[in-house]
Design an enzyme around this catalytic site. Structure first.
Site, mmCIF file in Angstrom:
data_model
loop_
_atom_site.group_PDB
_atom_site.id
_atom_site.type_symbol
_atom_site.label_atom_id
_atom_site.label_comp_id
_atom_site.label_asym_id
_atom_site.label_seq_id
_atom_site.Cartn_x
_atom_site.Cartn_y
_atom_site.Cartn_z
ATOM 1 N N CYS A 9 0.879 -1.174 0.000
ATOM 2 C CA CYS A 9 0.000 0.000 0.000
ATOM 3 C C CYS A 9 0.914 1.222 0.000
ATOM 4 O O CYS A 9 2.057 1.135 -0.458
ATOM 5 C CB CYS A 9 -0.991 -0.021 1.167
ATOM 6 N N ARG A 15 -3.465 -0.628 5.629
ATOM 7 C CA ARG A 15 -4.031 -1.690 4.799
ATOM 8 C C ARG A 15 -3.107 -2.880 4.608
ATOM 9 O O ARG A 15 -3.523 -4.021 4.819
ATOM 10 C CB ARG A 15 -4.429 -1.122 3.424
ATOM 11 N N ASP A 117 -7.603 4.047 1.253
ATOM 12 C CA ASP A 117 -6.827 4.246 2.475
ATOM 13 C C ASP A 117 -7.689 4.866 3.574
ATOM 14 O O ASP A 117 -8.237 5.950 3.394
ATOM 15 C CB ASP A 117 -5.642 5.162 2.161
#
Length: 146
Positions: A9, A15, A117
Site C-alpha cells: 500500500c 491496509r 486508504d
C-alpha cells in the site's frame, strides 16, 4: 506455486499490514511467506492504532510490525505482489518494470475492487477497509491454498 507474497500500500501502516496479518493467518498451514511494504512507507512505524484495534476486535492478534519501504530487492524476491489500488500497480512497476505479470489488486477476485486508504479517518473507515481486505484475502486464499 507461490512461495513469497508481498502486499503493498502507501504507508505500510494500515491496509497492507492488515492484509499481511489476515493472509498469513489464512495460509498458516502452507509454506507461503507473506510480507508487506509501502510505496512511501512511514519506515519503522508500527501498525496504525485504529487498524490494530480493528484487527483485534475481529479476533486477530497483530504481530509486531514496523513499516518497510518497498525496494527493488523485495519486488524481485516476491512471486506475487498484491496492491490496494490500481495506481499502486504503476508505482510497483516504476520501481521494477520486470514485475509486470506478478502484480495484482488484492481485490482482483471482487471485480478488481480497490481498497481505499482509511488513514486519518474515523474508525468506520478502518472497519470498512478491514471488511474489504478480509473478503479479498478469503478469495485469494481459496486460490492459493490448493
Amino acid at each position: 506455486m507461490f512461495k513469497k507474497i508481498l502486499i503493498v500500500c502507501i504507508g505500510n501502516i494500515c491496509r497492507s499490514p492488515t492484509a499481511e496479518n489476515l493472509l498469513r493467518e489464512a495460509l498458516d498451514r502452507s509454506d507461503i511467506e507473506v510480507s508487506s511494504a509501502g510505496l512511501c512507507a512511514l519506515e519503522n512505524h508500527p501498525i496504525e492504532p485504529t487498524a490494530r484495534i480493528v484487527l483485534e476486535e475481529h479476533g486477530h492478534l497483530s504481530k509486531e510490525h514496523k513499516a518497510n519501504q518497498l525496494t527493488p530487492a523485495a519486488i524481485s524476491k516476491s512471486d506475487l505482489i498484491l496492491v490496494m489500488e490500481q495506481q499502486h500497480i504503476g508505482g510497483v512497476l516504476k520501481i521494477a518494470p520486470e514485475a509486470r505479470g506478478k502484480v495484482f489488486l488484492l481485490g482482483k477476485w471482487q471485480n478488481n475492487r480497490e481498497i481505499r486508504d482509511p488513514y486519518r479517518q474515523g474508525k468506520p473507515a478502518f472497519v470498512h477497509a478491514y471488511t474489504l481486505i478480509e473478503e479479498a484475502v478469503n478469495a485469494w486464499t481459496k486460490r492459493l491454498a490448493r
